[in-house]
Scaffold this active site. Structure first.
Site, mmCIF file in Angstrom:
data_model
loop_
_atom_site.group_PDB
_atom_site.id
_atom_site.type_symbol
_atom_site.label_atom_id
_atom_site.label_comp_id
_atom_site.label_asym_id
_atom_site.label_seq_id
_atom_site.Cartn_x
_atom_site.Cartn_y
_atom_site.Cartn_z
ATOM 1 N N VAL A 69 0.854 -1.177 0.000
ATOM 2 C CA VAL A 69 0.000 0.000 0.000
ATOM 3 C C VAL A 69 0.896 1.235 0.000
ATOM 4 O O VAL A 69 1.891 1.303 0.725
ATOM 5 C CB VAL A 69 -0.945 0.019 1.222
ATOM 6 N N LYS A 70 0.546 2.189 -0.849
ATOM 7 C CA LYS A 70 1.258 3.466 -0.887
ATOM 8 C C LYS A 70 0.528 4.450 0.019
ATOM 9 O O LYS A 70 -0.678 4.670 -0.131
ATOM 10 C CB LYS A 70 1.312 4.003 -2.315
ATOM 11 N N ILE A 71 1.278 5.040 0.940
ATOM 12 C CA ILE A 71 0.680 5.961 1.917
ATOM 13 C C ILE A 71 1.476 7.267 1.909
ATOM 14 O O ILE A 71 2.681 7.263 2.164
ATOM 15 C CB ILE A 71 0.695 5.358 3.329
#
Length: 222
Positions: free
Chosen positions: A85-87
């Site tokens: 996941v890109k946060i």
């Protein structure tokens, strides 16, 4: 070094994946909208061209901690392995990075504009750090700032990998590869620019013409 494609263009991914050693694919909300697909359908399309050993990075769209975590948990289930996941490194994003790592979710910290932001995300356990090289140039020297980050992680024995993003030309990619960066995520137009050179085709055409003139065929064997 890991070469990651920053695109949702399935045909370009197929082509480049057949030519090059591609580690995986990154997306962001803007890239996904260009595909015209819902994220679940796009992930299925990626799975048709990527092996399970290749990585897929999908960005959370929510901006509050609870929303980011809900989406992070969903993204981690999109594929049985190698989903990240890109946060973004906002206040809530940094909180989510810490929590996601506690839950065993792979994380790429994104929307990074300074080496300091990236280093703090690394301290929170982010697996990958995505500084926006070209956008950072609006505030200084993007390439040099990423080089600083590489050194900061090295001297502090940090495990996070820098996956530089937001490239607009081959020079930026070249300089960071030369500096020993662990990974880059590059749009297909820049990757093709790295591959293609007019001199190569000129040389091939000359070889073919000379061979055909001498042997009256365009293949090595009769």
């Amino acid at each position: 070094m890991e070469l990651v494609l920053d695109t949702s263009n399935i045909e370009a991914i197929k082509d480049l994946n057949s030519m090059l050693t591609v580690t995986g694919v990154t997306t962001n909300p803007t890239i996904v909208t260009k595909s015209g697909k819902e994220i679940e359908d796009l992930v299925k399309a990626f799975d048709e061209v990527l092996s399970e050993d290749q990585l897929l990075f999908v960005q959370a769209v929510s901006t509050d901690f609870e929303g980011i975590m809900e989406e992070a948990r969903a993204i981690s289930k999109f594929r049985p392995k190698n989903s990240y996941v890109k946060i973004p490194v906002t206040h809530d994003g940094l909180r989510a990075i810490k929590q996601a790592k506690k839950e065993g979710i792979g994380v790429l910290a994104t929307a990074i504009y300074t080496a300091n932001q990236a280093f703090l995300a690394a301290m929170n356990g982010a697996d990958y750090l995505a500084p926006y090289v070209n956008r950072m140039d609006n505030y200084g020297d993007g390439v040099e700032n990423v080089k600083d980050l590489i050194e900061m992680l090295r001297v502090n024995n940090m495990d996070s990998k820098v996956i530089a993003a937001s490239f607009k030309n081959t020079r930026q990619v070249h300089e960071l590869i030369k500096a020993g960066i662990q990974a880059v995520t590059v749009p297909e137009d820049v990757v093709y620019a790295m591959i293609n050179h007019p001199g190569t085709q000129i040389a091939v055409d000359e070889f073919s013409a000379n061979w055909e003139k001498a042997y009256h065929r365009t293949t090595l064997l009769k």
